[in-house]
Design a protein around this motif. Structure first.
Motif, PDB file in Angstrom:
ATOM      1  N   ASN A   1       0.823  -1.207   0.000  1.00  0.00           N
ATOM      2  CA  ASN A   1       0.000   0.000   0.000  1.00  0.00           C
ATOM      3  C   ASN A   1       0.857   1.256   0.000  1.00  0.00           C
ATOM      4  O   ASN A   1       0.522   2.253  -0.643  1.00  0.00           O
ATOM      5  CB  ASN A   1      -0.955  -0.010   1.192  1.00  0.00           C
ATOM      6  N   ALA A   2       1.978   1.225   0.708  1.00  0.00           N
ATOM      7  CA  ALA A   2       2.885   2.368   0.684  1.00  0.00           C
ATOM      8  C   ALA A   2       3.616   2.477  -0.655  1.00  0.00           C
ATOM      9  O   ALA A   2       3.963   3.582  -1.101  1.00  0.00           O
ATOM     10  CB  ALA A   2       3.892   2.265   1.829  1.00  0.00           C
ATOM     11  N   TYR A   3       3.826   1.323  -1.293  1.00  0.00           N
ATOM     12  CA  TYR A   3       4.507   1.333  -2.589  1.00  0.00           C
ATOM     13  C   TYR A   3       3.731   2.117  -3.642  1.00  0.00           C
ATOM     14  O   TYR A   3       4.326   2.765  -4.508  1.00  0.00           O
ATOM     15  CB  TYR A   3       4.722  -0.107  -3.059  1.00  0.00           C
ATOM     16  N   LYS A   4       2.406   2.093  -3.569  1.00  0.00           N
ATOM     17  CA  LYS A   4       1.590   2.791  -4.574  1.00  0.00           C
ATOM     18  C   LYS A   4       1.934   4.272  -4.656  1.00  0.00           C
ATOM     19  O   LYS A   4       2.271   4.768  -5.743  1.00  0.00           O
ATOM     20  CB  LYS A   4       0.108   2.592  -4.273  1.00  0.00           C
ATOM     21  N   PRO A   5       1.875   5.041  -3.559  1.00  0.00           N
ATOM     22  CA  PRO A   5       2.258   6.447  -3.673  1.00  0.00           C
ATOM     23  C   PRO A   5       3.754   6.646  -3.867  1.00  0.00           C
ATOM     24  O   PRO A   5       4.172   7.626  -4.508  1.00  0.00           O
ATOM     25  CB  PRO A   5       1.774   7.071  -2.362  1.00  0.00           C
ATOM     26  N   ALA A   6       4.584   5.742  -3.327  1.00  0.00           N
ATOM     27  CA  ALA A   6       6.024   5.864  -3.560  1.00  0.00           C
ATOM     28  C   ALA A   6       6.319   5.776  -5.056  1.00  0.00           C
ATOM     29  O   ALA A   6       7.112   6.559  -5.602  1.00  0.00           O
ATOM     30  CB  ALA A   6       6.780   4.775  -2.795  1.00  0.00           C
ATOM     31  N   LEU A   7       5.670   4.836  -5.735  1.00  0.00           N
ATOM     32  CA  LEU A   7       5.865   4.697  -7.180  1.00  0.00           C
ATOM     33  C   LEU A   7       5.324   5.915  -7.915  1.00  0.00           C
ATOM     34  O   LEU A   7       5.939   6.399  -8.880  1.00  0.00           O
ATOM     35  CB  LEU A   7       5.186   3.426  -7.675  1.00  0.00           C
ATOM     36  N   ALA A   8       4.187   6.438  -7.474  1.00  0.00           N
ATOM     37  CA  ALA A   8       3.634   7.638  -8.104  1.00  0.00           C
ATOM     38  C   ALA A   8       4.607   8.803  -7.995  1.00  0.00           C
ATOM     39  O   ALA A   8       4.844   9.532  -8.968  1.00  0.00           O
ATOM     40  CB  ALA A   8       2.297   7.997  -7.458  1.00  0.00           C
ATOM     41  N   LEU A   9       5.176   9.008  -6.818  1.00  0.00           N
ATOM     42  CA  LEU A   9       6.130  10.096  -6.622  1.00  0.00           C
ATOM     43  C   LEU A   9       7.363   9.907  -7.504  1.00  0.00           C
ATOM     44  O   LEU A   9       7.872  10.863  -8.095  1.00  0.00           O
ATOM     45  CB  LEU A   9       6.538  10.152  -5.146  1.00  0.00           C
ATOM     46  N   ALA A  10       7.827   8.661  -7.611  1.00  0.00           N
ATOM     47  CA  ALA A  10       9.005   8.380  -8.431  1.00  0.00           C
ATOM     48  C   ALA A  10       8.716   8.595  -9.909  1.00  0.00           C
ATOM     49  O   ALA A  10       9.508   9.236 -10.623  1.00  0.00           O
ATOM     50  CB  ALA A  10       9.476   6.949  -8.185  1.00  0.00           C
ATOM     51  N   LEU A  11       7.587   8.093 -10.390  1.00  0.00           N
ATOM     52  CA  LEU A  11       7.267   8.219 -11.811  1.00  0.00           C
ATOM     53  C   LEU A  11       7.015   9.665 -12.205  1.00  0.00           C
ATOM     54  O   LEU A  11       7.296  10.067 -13.343  1.00  0.00           O
ATOM     55  CB  LEU A  11       6.041   7.372 -12.150  1.00  0.00           C
ATOM     56  N   ALA A  12       6.486  10.458 -11.284  1.00  0.00           N
ATOM     57  CA  ALA A  12       6.242  11.870 -11.568  1.00  0.00           C
ATOM     58  C   ALA A  12       7.500  12.716 -11.422  1.00  0.00           C
ATOM     59  O   ALA A  12       7.477  13.913 -11.717  1.00  0.00           O
ATOM     60  CB  ALA A  12       5.149  12.412 -10.646  1.00  0.00           C
ATOM     61  N   GLY A  13       8.591  12.116 -10.976  1.00  0.00           N
ATOM     62  CA  GLY A  13       9.851  12.841 -10.847  1.00  0.00           C
ATOM     63  C   GLY A  13       9.831  13.910  -9.770  1.00  0.00           C
ATOM     64  O   GLY A  13      10.492  14.945  -9.901  1.00  0.00           O
ATOM     65  N   LEU A  14       9.091  13.659  -8.687  1.00  0.00           N
ATOM     66  CA  LEU A  14       8.918  14.670  -7.647  1.00  0.00           C
ATOM     67  C   LEU A  14      10.016  14.573  -6.590  1.00  0.00           C
ATOM     68  O   LEU A  14      10.671  13.543  -6.433  1.00  0.00           O
ATOM     69  CB  LEU A  14       7.543  14.506  -6.996  1.00  0.00           C
ATOM     70  N   ASP A  15      10.201  15.667  -5.875  1.00  0.00           N
ATOM     71  CA  ASP A  15      11.147  15.720  -4.774  1.00  0.00           C
ATOM     72  C   ASP A  15      10.471  15.140  -3.546  1.00  0.00           C
ATOM     73  O   ASP A  15       9.501  15.712  -3.032  1.00  0.00           O
ATOM     74  CB  ASP A  15      11.560  17.182  -4.532  1.00  0.00           C
ATOM     75  N   TRP A  16      10.938  13.984  -3.080  1.00  0.00           N
ATOM     76  CA  TRP A  16      10.283  13.351  -1.948  1.00  0.00           C
ATOM     77  C   TRP A  16      11.271  12.598  -1.077  1.00  0.00           C
ATOM     78  O   TRP A  16      12.376  12.268  -1.512  1.00  0.00           O
ATOM     79  CB  TRP A  16       9.175  12.407  -2.412  1.00  0.00           C
ATOM     80  N   GLU A  17      10.844  12.378   0.148  1.00  0.00           N
ATOM     81  CA  GLU A  17      11.655  11.713   1.147  1.00  0.00           C
ATOM     82  C   GLU A  17      10.869  10.538   1.727  1.00  0.00           C
ATOM     83  O   GLU A  17       9.699  10.684   2.090  1.00  0.00           O
ATOM     84  CB  GLU A  17      12.000  12.691   2.273  1.00  0.00           C
ATOM     85  N   ALA A  18      11.507   9.384   1.794  1.00  0.00           N
ATOM     86  CA  ALA A  18      10.897   8.222   2.421  1.00  0.00           C
ATOM     87  C   ALA A  18      11.255   8.220   3.900  1.00  0.00           C
ATOM     88  O   ALA A  18      12.434   8.213   4.266  1.00  0.00           O
ATOM     89  CB  ALA A  18      11.383   6.940   1.758  1.00  0.00           C
ATOM     90  N   VAL A  19      10.238   8.237   4.758  1.00  0.00           N
ATOM     91  CA  VAL A  19      10.439   8.236   6.205  1.00  0.00           C
ATOM     92  C   VAL A  19      10.134   6.821   6.710  1.00  0.00           C
ATOM     93  O   VAL A  19       8.990   6.361   6.628  1.00  0.00           O
ATOM     94  CB  VAL A  19       9.519   9.263   6.890  1.00  0.00           C
ATOM     95  N   PHE A  20      11.143   6.141   7.225  1.00  0.00           N
ATOM     96  CA  PHE A  20      10.988   4.739   7.616  1.00  0.00           C
ATOM     97  C   PHE A  20      10.068   4.600   8.819  1.00  0.00           C
ATOM     98  O   PHE A  20      10.244   5.267   9.841  1.00  0.00           O
ATOM     99  CB  PHE A  20      12.346   4.124   7.922  1.00  0.00           C
ATOM    100  N   VAL A  21       9.109   3.690   8.713  1.00  0.00           N
ATOM    101  CA  VAL A  21       8.229   3.320   9.817  1.00  0.00           C
ATOM    102  C   VAL A  21       8.545   1.861  10.175  1.00  0.00           C
ATOM    103  O   VAL A  21       8.367   0.965   9.345  1.00  0.00           O
ATOM    104  CB  VAL A  21       6.740   3.468   9.424  1.00  0.00           C
ATOM    105  N   ASP A  22       9.010   1.641  11.389  1.00  0.00           N
ATOM    106  CA  ASP A  22       9.443   0.303  11.801  1.00  0.00           C
ATOM    107  C   ASP A  22       8.220  -0.522  12.215  1.00  0.00           C
ATOM    108  O   ASP A  22       8.010  -0.843  13.394  1.00  0.00           O
ATOM    109  CB  ASP A  22      10.441   0.422  12.948  1.00  0.00           C
ATOM    110  N   PHE A  23       7.435  -0.895  11.228  1.00  0.00           N
ATOM    111  CA  PHE A  23       6.164  -1.581  11.456  1.00  0.00           C
ATOM    112  C   PHE A  23       6.324  -2.852  12.276  1.00  0.00           C
ATOM    113  O   PHE A  23       5.551  -3.122  13.209  1.00  0.00           O
ATOM    114  CB  PHE A  23       5.526  -1.902  10.100  1.00  0.00           C
ATOM    115  N   PHE A  24       7.321  -3.659  11.951  1.00  0.00           N
ATOM    116  CA  PHE A  24       7.455  -4.977  12.574  1.00  0.00           C
ATOM    117  C   PHE A  24       7.909  -4.896  14.033  1.00  0.00           C
ATOM    118  O   PHE A  24       7.863  -5.890  14.745  1.00  0.00           O
ATOM    119  CB  PHE A  24       8.389  -5.859  11.752  1.00  0.00           C
ATOM    120  N   ASN A  25       8.331  -3.726  14.470  1.00  0.00           N
ATOM    121  CA  ASN A  25       8.644  -3.512  15.884  1.00  0.00           C
ATOM    122  C   ASN A  25       7.642  -2.575  16.542  1.00  0.00           C
ATOM    123  O   ASN A  25       7.934  -1.959  17.570  1.00  0.00           O
ATOM    124  CB  ASN A  25      10.066  -2.989  16.038  1.00  0.00           C
TER     125      ASN A  25
END
Length: 210
Positions: A14-38
């Motif tokens: 689900n997070a990959y969907k907007p991450a891919l959108a941001l990448a394909l649109a060539g936008l300036d973005w930052e991935a903020v890690f969420v430690d889900f498994f902990n």
């Protein structure tokens, strides 16, 4: 805040969907890690960001947007990006985004989680079999739809393609021979990979154990 900040982790389709959108649109973005498994999504700090306790969460210009479909809609509308379907195809794109949420990602995600990522004591065979059955039914619908089409909702890539692709780029994590079982989806995924700016989820988002 002009830069997009996406709260995410590598295993989340689900997070990959907007991450891919941001990448394909060539936008300036930052991935903020969420430690889900902990347990990061259960902390008071994260719940203050998103009371639903889920990724993805997008921060941009003082706004906080949650739920992958809403984030895709925000990016497409704000950036007028190439995957914006336009008014004549907007309803069709929305139709497939809702199908993805309810049926496609709605079962592919839990099937993968409970068969591969969950603790051993949570891997109930009957539950996994049910999720697989429902996921395969949704895959069959999408595969048939793509038999004579290059893209899902329009003659070009739209938010519908981004939504439906969320869990399809973890192919080795499902017991599926994609080319023989869902050949039209396999060809569509090949087209997705050829789009300029495309990247796989483990390359776009942080937190993969490897």
């Amino acid at each position: 805040m002009n830069r997009y900040r996406l709260h995410c982790f590598a295993q989340s389709g689900n997070a990959y969907k907007p991450a891919l959108a941001l990448a394909l649109a060539g936008l300036d973005w930052e991935a903020v890690f969420v430690d889900f498994f902990n347990g990061a999504t259960r902390t008071p700090e994260f719940r203050a960001l998103n009371a639903m306790g889920e990724v993805p969460v997008l921060e941009h210009r003082g706004q906080t947007i949650t739920q992958s479909g809403a984030i895709l809609d925000y990016i497409a509308a704000r950036e007028n990006a190439f995957f914006d379907p336009g008014p004549e195809n907007a309803r069709e794109a929305l139709r497939w985004m809702l199908f993805d949420c309810q049926k496609l990602s709605g079962y592919l995600g839990p099937w993968r989680f409970f068969s591969r990522l969950a603790p051993e004591d949570k891997r109930v065979p009957e539950v996994i079999a049910f999720l697989e059955m429902r996921a395969r039914a949704a895959l069959a619908v999408l595969d048939a739809h793509l038999e004579h089409r290059d893209w899902i909702a329009a003659p070009w890539l739209t938010t519908a393609d981004l939504a439906c692709s969320g869990y399809l780029f973890y192919p080795d994590e499902y017991p599926i021979d994609w080319a023989s079982e869902y050949p039209h989806i396999a060809r569509w995924c090949t087209r997705m990979r050829a789009v300029e700016g495309f990247a796989l989820p483990y390359d776009l988002m942080p937190g993969h154990p490897q």
